[in-house]
Design an enzyme around this catalytic site. Structure first.
Site, PDB file in Angstrom:
ATOM      1  CG  ASP A 521      33.613 -27.415  16.308  1.00 50.36           C
ATOM      2  OD1 ASP A 521      34.239 -28.268  15.659  1.00 50.36           O
ATOM      3  OD2 ASP A 521      33.486 -26.218  15.962  1.00 50.36           O
ATOM      4  CG  ASP A 523      32.442 -25.252  20.492  1.00 53.55           C
ATOM      5  OD1 ASP A 523      31.477 -25.914  20.036  1.00 53.55           O
ATOM      6  OD2 ASP A 523      33.004 -24.351  19.857  1.00 53.55           O
TER       7      ASP A 523
END
Ligand code: 0RA
Length: 661
Positions: A521, A523
């Protein structure tokens, strides 16, 4: 190293040969301009920076010969470089054979620099060293200024060809050489110097040459008129490698405050070694020959290892410390959690191996082994308490290695039992040709499922990894092989760790994919997971990274949509550009929808294929180990125990992190 072809063995030349020499000299630099890669490795940013070291190496040689203690490097506003040293200055007298100033010969004849004094340790002309003339040939402008014999002399060049005579400019009270050069824009892909790249090597050179002072100054001004963040640094070390090893281990916990420091010389070979035990489980050896990093070690490292094995074993045996052990202690057990730097200065180094990163001089092994053996011997006799702590650590390492081996063998045996030997979670590709096959290591089962649907199953395999994989920087080795995710990575890739004469080696003969793609991801969690996976690769499968098989996928951060039109953006600039495009310049366009991707899970299989997996349209970052020390630092810091340096690093680098905090 290589002989100058412009003169015969006796060095005899009469004047009638002068023009021939002259032409040959020019041809020399002509060749450098035609095939720069052959001389400086590449014409990308790496080659660009190499030019600086080509000049600085000459100044370092002056230092090694005992004539220079100051080197100042400036990145000038136009990205030209100025290197000032206080060495003897390039000789300016008439070069008898070539009938011109020695300065001109050094600056325009390939390999001419080293012809003058042969008996000192040389950096220049060593590994890649092609001499300062090579820099001259690859510069649209170069100026040499020499302070020598009470006078100042200058000569200027363009593309390596003199544009002035050697001119006497006046009187001088000091000695030294100043080289200013502007790399040729028609040769280099980029002309932008990176302060940090230069700073890292300057720091290293200061540690390797104690007493030498280097300064680095960035005279450029940022485009917005603001001055650059870092402007000037001074690099100087009185402690030499002792300070270097502390610097490298700043984010590890040392066992003892003071490193073991060895300084010795024998038969014109100078040896300096510093070693320090820490609480980690990895071995780190950095080695240098005449200030050049030897990535593959060589005879000096062999001598170091031999001494460590021999002296620690003998001490432990003599003091009955190994009496309870039921198995043999291997060389690597003495070096677990040991960081060492081995630096030798050798008059005529021979470099071997594919990348010439290995010292070949056989006489060096014994010299290093004797010097280090003697020093460690004294250290153990004088510090019995520390000796006991080290030997206890060695016993734990040996025990853990046996446990790890058993765990490894268990994994391998289980694979045989399950038939294919491949992990159940792997969705393999149908191709059996490793060179075209890719495996995606995907964060999470759900993203793994999407990737499985989106992939091209002919050449793309998917291995989902659940949650966070083990932090290998903190774990003991046998734990690694008990970790489900790590076991799966080993078996899916088809690689194994084997013992060969007490050393761990990675067997890649059965590697099943030539692209190993980490897909996480975009993030904070995702970046943490990819760092964990990278740490694992760096510590246990470094060869895989070194051979360029490891990649990081870059999923997009945004999707910008208007009606049926949809495009992806990987950063804020691209997003702004797309909005501009879609709105046709309209102030506010409510029909434009911006979707912020946080996780892979937010994309459907088609989107994931289009943006992140399709070789035609995806972005893959190849992972490289540019500098072992830098990489080691980053990993031990990010993943290790000491918190303050980690926080500092994250704060300093937060601006570069392309993640959503
Ligand atoms: C040739 C011979 C000597 C020194 C140098 C070159 C030299 C080159 C560079 C390049 C940058 N700085 C430098 N400093 C020195 C030996 C000089 C002698 O024997 O006096």
């Amino acid at each position: 190293m290589s002989e100058n072809k412009n003169e015969d063995k006796k060095g005899n030349k009469n004047n009638s040969d002068y023009s021939a020499d002259n032409i040959q000299a020019l041809e020399g630099l002509e060749a450098v301009r035609k095939r720069p890669g052959m001389y400086i490795g590449s014409t990308d940013t790496k080659g660009l920076h190499h030019l600086v070291w080509e000049v600085v190496d000459n100044s370092i040689d002056e230092h090694l010969a005992g004539h220079c203690d100051m080197i100042n490097i400036y990145i000038q506003p136009d990205n030209s470089i100025k290197v000032v040293d206080n060495g003897r200055g390039i000789p300016v007298g008439m070069h008898e054979k070539l009938q011109k100033s020695a300065l001109e010969v050094v600056m325009t004849v390939l390999h001419a620099g080293g012809k003058f004094d042969k008996d000192t340790y040389k950096v220049s002309g060593g590994l890649h060293g092609v001499g300062v003339s090579c820099v001259n040939g690859l510069s649209e402008y170069l100026k040499a200024e020499v302070h020598r014999e009470g006078k100042v002399f200058t000569q200027e060049y363009s593309e390596g060809i003199p544009t002035t005579e050697v001119i006497e400019k006046g009187v001088s009270t000091n000695n030294g050489t100043t080289i200013i050069f502007k790399p040729d824009a028609t040769i280099f892909e980029t002309l932008e110097y990176k302060y940090d790249v230069l700073a890292v090597r300057c720091r290293e050179l200061a540690f390797l040459n104690k007493g030498l002072t280097l300064t680095l100054e960035d005279e450029r001004v940022a485009a917005d008129g603001k001055e650059g963040k870092k402007k000037k640094e001074t690099f100087h070390s009185e402690g030499g490698l002792k300070e270097f090893v502390k610097f490298i281990d700043q984010s590890r916990t040392p066992l003892f405050e003071e490193p073991i420091h060895v300084i010795a010389s024998e038969d014109n070979v100078e040896v300096e070694v510093a070693m320090q035990y820490n609480t980690s489980y990895s071995e780190n050896i950095f080695s240098f020959v005449n200030n050049i990093k030897t990535h593959e070690g060589g005879t000096h490292v062999a001598g170091f290892r031999r001494a460590v094995n021999r002296v620690f074993s003998k001490y432990a045996e003599d003091n009955g410390l190994f009496s309870k052990l039921k198995f043999k202690v291997a060389g690597e057990d003495f070096r677990e959690g040991l960081t060492s730097i081995v630096s030798v200065k050798v008059p005529e180094p021979q470099f071997k191996g594919q990348t010439k990163g290995e010292l070949g001089n056989s006489e060096v092994t014994g010299i290093v082994s004797r010097a280090v053996g003697e020093a460690i011997g004294h250290y153990l006799e004088e510090n019995p308490k520390k000796a006991k702590i080290i030997i206890d650590k060695v016993i734990i390492a040996a025990t853990a290695r046996h446990a790890a081996r058993k765990a490894r063998e268990m994994v391998q045996r289980k694979n045989v039992l399950t038939g294919t030997g491949l992990p159940g979670k792997l969705s393999d590709c149908s191709s059996k040709d490793a060179s075209e096959s890719e495996i995606f290591l995907v964060e999470g089962d759900s993203a793994g499922g999407t990737a499985k649907q989106g992939r091209d199953r002919h050449f793309q395999a998917i291995l989902p990894l659940r949650g966070k994989i083990l932090n290998v920087e903190k774990a003991m080795e046998y734990k690694i092989y008990e970790n489900e995710e790590i076991k799966n990575i080993f078996t899916a890739l088809g690689v194994s760790i084997e013992d060969k004469e007490g050393e761990r080696i990675l067997n890649m003969e059965k590697l099943r994919y030539h692209k190993v793609v980490i897909m996480c991801d975009a993030d904070v969690d995702g970046s943490h997971i990819s760092t964990l996976i990278l740490t694992f690769f760096f510590r246990y499968m470094r060869e895989l990274v070194e051979q360029g098989f490891v990649y990081i996928a870059a999923p997009p951060l945004y999707q910008v949509k208007k009606g049926k039109k949809a495009e992806y953006a990987w950063n804020d600039e691209e997003r702004a550009e797309l909005i501009k495009q879609f709105s046709g310049g309209k102030e506010e366009d409510n029909s434009i929808k911006i979707q912020r991707y946080k996780g892979l899970g937010e994309m459907n299989d088609t989107q994931l294929w289009e943006t992140t997996m399709n070789p035609e349209t995806r972005i893959l970052h190849q992972v490289s180990i540019m500098d072992g020390i830098e990489a080691d630092n980053v990993f031990s810091m990010l993943m290790g125990e000491e918190v303050p340096p980690r926080r500092k690093f994250i704060e300093e680098n937060a601006v570069y992190a392309n993640i959503d905090a």
